[in-house]
Design a protein around this motif. Sequence first.
Motif, PDB file in Angstrom:
ATOM      1  N   ALA A  82      52.508  64.555  92.494  1.00 18.86           N
ATOM      2  CA  ALA A  82      52.367  64.204  93.902  1.00 18.86           C
ATOM      3  C   ALA A  82      53.171  62.958  94.247  1.00 18.86           C
ATOM      4  O   ALA A  82      53.748  62.854  95.333  1.00 18.86           O
ATOM      5  N   GLU A  83      53.214  61.989  93.325  1.00 22.04           N
ATOM      6  CA  GLU A  83      54.056  60.816  93.555  1.00 22.04           C
ATOM      7  C   GLU A  83      55.503  61.231  93.768  1.00 22.04           C
ATOM      8  O   GLU A  83      56.200  60.688  94.644  1.00 22.04           O
ATOM      9  N   SER A  84      55.967  62.183  92.978  1.00 20.72           N
ATOM     10  CA  SER A  84      57.347  62.655  93.125  1.00 20.72           C
ATOM     11  C   SER A  84      57.538  63.369  94.463  1.00 20.72           C
ATOM     12  O   SER A  84      58.537  63.119  95.167  1.00 20.72           O
ATOM     13  N   MET A  85      56.612  64.246  94.832  1.00 20.29           N
ATOM     14  CA  MET A  85      56.740  64.972  96.092  1.00 20.29           C
ATOM     15  C   MET A  85      56.707  64.030  97.284  1.00 20.29           C
ATOM     16  O   MET A  85      57.394  64.242  98.286  1.00 20.29           O
ATOM     17  N   ALA A 120      55.131  50.199  91.591  1.00 21.30           N
ATOM     18  CA  ALA A 120      54.781  48.898  91.016  1.00 21.30           C
ATOM     19  C   ALA A 120      53.713  48.218  91.860  1.00 21.30           C
ATOM     20  O   ALA A 120      52.757  47.621  91.331  1.00 21.30           O
ATOM     21  N   GLN A 121      53.845  48.300  93.181  1.00 14.53           N
ATOM     22  CA  GLN A 121      52.837  47.716  94.079  1.00 14.53           C
ATOM     23  C   GLN A 121      51.485  48.388  93.870  1.00 14.53           C
ATOM     24  O   GLN A 121      50.439  47.722  93.901  1.00 14.53           O
ATOM     25  N   ALA A 122      51.501  49.696  93.667  1.00 16.59           N
ATOM     26  CA  ALA A 122      50.245  50.420  93.432  1.00 16.59           C
ATOM     27  C   ALA A 122      49.585  49.948  92.142  1.00 16.59           C
ATOM     28  O   ALA A 122      48.360  49.784  92.081  1.00 16.59           O
ATOM     29  N   GLY A 123      50.399  49.705  91.113  1.00 18.69           N
ATOM     30  CA  GLY A 123      49.840  49.214  89.856  1.00 18.69           C
ATOM     31  C   GLY A 123      49.198  47.852  90.009  1.00 18.69           C
ATOM     32  O   GLY A 123      48.111  47.594  89.469  1.00 18.69           O
ATOM     33  N   LEU A 124      49.844  46.961  90.767  1.00 23.16           N
ATOM     34  CA  LEU A 124      49.276  45.631  91.004  1.00 23.16           C
ATOM     35  C   LEU A 124      47.980  45.724  91.797  1.00 23.16           C
ATOM     36  O   LEU A 124      46.999  45.041  91.498  1.00 23.16           O
ATOM     37  N   LEU A 143      36.425  54.671  98.333  1.00 23.36           N
ATOM     38  CA  LEU A 143      37.357  54.348  99.409  1.00 23.36           C
ATOM     39  C   LEU A 143      38.800  54.573  98.959  1.00 23.36           C
ATOM     40  O   LEU A 143      39.597  55.208  99.662  1.00 23.36           O
ATOM     41  N   ALA A 144      39.148  54.067  97.772  1.00 22.22           N
ATOM     42  CA  ALA A 144      40.496  54.295  97.259  1.00 22.22           C
ATOM     43  C   ALA A 144      40.743  55.792  97.054  1.00 22.22           C
ATOM     44  O   ALA A 144      41.820  56.315  97.368  1.00 22.22           O
ATOM     45  N   GLY A 145      39.736  56.499  96.554  1.00 18.36           N
ATOM     46  CA  GLY A 145      39.873  57.938  96.354  1.00 18.36           C
ATOM     47  C   GLY A 145      40.035  58.692  97.654  1.00 18.36           C
ATOM     48  O   GLY A 145      40.818  59.644  97.740  1.00 18.36           O
ATOM     49  N   GLY A 146      39.303  58.285  98.681  1.00 22.20           N
ATOM     50  CA  GLY A 146      39.441  58.938  99.981  1.00 22.20           C
ATOM     51  C   GLY A 146      40.839  58.783 100.547  1.00 22.20           C
ATOM     52  O   GLY A 146      41.402  59.718 101.141  1.00 22.20           O
ATOM     53  N   LEU A 147      41.424  57.602 100.376  1.00 28.81           N
ATOM     54  CA  LEU A 147      42.787  57.372 100.851  1.00 28.81           C
ATOM     55  C   LEU A 147      43.793  58.191 100.040  1.00 28.81           C
ATOM     56  O   LEU A 147      44.756  58.733 100.594  1.00 28.81           O
ATOM     57  N   GLN A 167      47.175  50.979  98.463  1.00 28.15           N
ATOM     58  CA  GLN A 167      47.986  51.032  97.250  1.00 28.15           C
ATOM     59  C   GLN A 167      47.134  51.389  96.027  1.00 28.15           C
ATOM     60  O   GLN A 167      47.601  52.091  95.119  1.00 28.15           O
ATOM     61  N   ALA A 168      45.891  50.905  95.998  1.00 27.48           N
ATOM     62  CA  ALA A 168      44.998  51.286  94.897  1.00 27.48           C
ATOM     63  C   ALA A 168      44.691  52.773  94.957  1.00 27.48           C
ATOM     64  O   ALA A 168      44.491  53.421  93.922  1.00 27.48           O
ATOM     65  N   GLY A 169      44.656  53.339  96.173  1.00 27.82           N
ATOM     66  CA  GLY A 169      44.509  54.787  96.312  1.00 27.82           C
ATOM     67  C   GLY A 169      45.736  55.517  95.806  1.00 27.82           C
ATOM     68  O   GLY A 169      45.634  56.521  95.098  1.00 27.82           O
TER      69      GLY A 169
END
Length: 307
Positions: free
Chosen positions: A252-255, A264-268, A61-65, A242-244
Amino acid sequence: MRSPWKLLALPAREPIRRWVLGAFPRGGGGLIEYDRPMGDPGLFGPDSATWRVHADFPGMLAGGLAALMLQTLHPLALAGVWDHSNFRDDLVGRLRRTTTFVSGTTYAPRDQAMMLIERVRTIHAQVRGKAEDGRPYAADDPHLLTWVHVTEAYSFLQGFRRYSHVQLPAGAADRYYDEVRRVAEALGAREVPASEAQINGYFRRVRAELSFTARSREVLGVLSRVRLPVPVAGLSRDVFLQAGAALLPAWAESMLERTPLQRAQAGLAARALWSVAPVFRAALPDGIASRACSRMGVPAESLQRWH
């Protein structure tokens, strides 16, 4: 002796089960029969890396997102969604249809898996148009099919690595990529990467074609507001979304212009999902993967071991 996670999951078993089935009903609307014919391995079979990776619900699910986020970066692929999809009104339906296709092509008997592929090929043949810059696009363009496949395969594998609590053995990533390209090639993709090195090389080459546009922002906005038909829908969505995002490659994060706060939210969220992921596995002992294992006469627990 039961594992600690199975004991912990006992009180949460039914709520989690209802959560998953409420969001993603099984069986493809009754069109897919996972229990028979006996002995039919489908496109992959119980010894495959694909059956193991795709059996992990949180990672999938996280991977699909994560794959959806990546896909917003290709203007031609995004144009097809923009012009021919009702994603604004029924994103949940789109997610469910994708889930049905992935689970069906992974675990269904071969004839039914090929039926799903043929149905998607028929739909793709009708999806044509022009992107914002006037370039023509077609959903059955082999180049675009490869892009969609690579973003999904990469994200699913990253989800497994991050959330499954199972160590991926040496060579397993290459084996997974080499297996799952069968589906992409059956859909019409060409020159599909077949190893981790080839996946990384593909991303380096395709980056020049990608851009973060106003359309990308709008699709991501719709995704950020989607409400799954489950308890505490907003919280559930935010954790998985966020886990995705935590699975995205750095480029991709930069783009996607993700801020330090978002990262930071994604890490949590990633740490939270990692903590509860085994409870999902213990609460879903009779999922589609288990039914496919029964069809093949092998224990579902074998998918937790690599060989």
